[in-house]
Design an enzyme around this catalytic site. Structure first.
Site, PDB file in Angstrom:
ATOM      1  N   CYS A  66       0.811  -1.225   0.000  1.00 45.49           N
ATOM      2  CA  CYS A  66       0.000   0.000   0.000  1.00 45.49           C
ATOM      3  C   CYS A  66       0.846   1.278   0.000  1.00 45.49           C
ATOM      4  CB  CYS A  66      -0.968   0.049   1.163  1.00 45.49           C
ATOM      5  SG  CYS A  66      -2.154  -1.306   1.175  1.00 45.49           S
ATOM      6  N   GLY A  67       0.249   2.326  -0.476  1.00 46.93           N
ATOM      7  CA  GLY A  67       0.897   3.630  -0.486  1.00 46.93           C
ATOM      8  C   GLY A  67      -0.036   4.696   0.045  1.00 46.93           C
TER       9      GLY A  67
END
Length: 297
Positions: free
Chosen positions: A2-3
């Site tokens: 994830c970012g």
């Protein structure tokens, strides 16, 4: 993996550029979460009115639903359509009536609500979704975004981040909570309901519950260090600002930049590299178990 990205503008003169700046930051995080993406932008609000962001299967379905909603609440609605989402502005006195009408529909869903917040999320590549939702055109004082690589729940629109469980409040998360099912049961006993199996929705609900019980956002986040187990980075958006919290181990990457004009958050420095004045910014890694928060007065 994830970012996460977040941007808080200290200077109102930069508000027309918020969407373009946030879009660039989100797109850089494309490879950290290619299955879905979402973002929340805090723009203008009107006294006595609330914005409801809804999602649907198509623009045609949304238009039909909006016409039905207008009839149900008995007022003309101000509507902005963007891809599979619509932002509906209506009188605050009709909010609960509108919520009940939306909840009874199987073809649309309520994504978020608030005086200033507009929230968009969908399955697909973050770069494509930023274009389809026309993020670069949006203005506002602050916003947060997320690119998701699903590990613990299905890849769906509802399962994408941000999650919003309170007015003008939303949360994005990188990491995993180990005790979210137990916390979910406690919150359900307190009257909260959940639409997904995503642990992030539980974290968002937890913060909303603590705030409903009288805690400030900072107090709620501080208590979450006791009540939520796992490894995580939270970025929270509110009507007046945003906050960042990492768990006590802080194994998930995070970097922040602050100038006289803005505060920015990214899972990696490359998400911040294109921001104006970044070469003169104070760059730092947020400390573990420490709440960072910025608000406009």
């Amino acid at each position: 993996m994830c970012g996460i990205v977040g941007l808080f503008l200290k200077q109102p003169k930069l508000e027309p550029e918020l969407g373009a700046m946030l879009s660039d930051m989100l797109v850089v995080m494309n490879d950290r979460g290619p299955d879905s993406a979402g973002f929340a932008v805090y723009g203008d609000g009107e006294r006595g009115r609330v914005k409801l962001t809804i999602s649907g299967t198509s623009e045609a379905a949304l238009r039909e639903a909006i016409a039905g909603l207008a009839r149900a609440v008995g007022e003309s609605l101000s509507v902005t359509l963007r891809h599979t989402h619509a932002v509906i502005s209506l009188s605050a006195i009709n909010e609960q009536k509108a919520r009940r009408w939306i909840a009874a529909r199987a073809d649309i869903g309520l994504v978020g609500a608030g005086k200033r917040m507009e929230l968009y999320k969908e399955v697909g590549l973050p770069e494509r979704l930023a274009q389809q939702f026309r993020l670069a055109e949006m203005a506002g004082s602050h916003g947060i975004g997320h690119t998701r690589m699903a590990t613990e729940s299905a890849v769906t629109t509802r399962g994408a981040h941000p999650f919003s469980t309170g007015l003008d409040q939303c949360l994005v998360h990188n990491g995993s909570l180990s005790n979210h099912n137990g916390v979910r049961r406690v919150l359900q006993h307190e009257g909260l309901s959940f639409e997904t199996e995503n642990d992030t929705e539980v974290a968002a609900g937890y913060l909303s519950w603590k705030i409903r019980e009288g805690a400030s956002l900072k107090e709620a986040l501080t208590q979450s260090l006791v009540d939520l187990d796992g490894f995580y980075t939270f970025v929270v958006g509110t009507e007046s600002g945003f906050a960042v919290l990492r768990d006590p181990i802080a194994c998930k990457p995070a970097v922040m930049a602050e100038t006289d004009d803005y505060v920015a958050f990214g899972s990696e420095y490359r998400a911040l590299a294109m921001l104006p004045g970044i070469d003169k910014a104070h760059i730092f890694e947020p400390a573990p178990a420490t709440v960072y928060a910025w608000e406009r007065g």
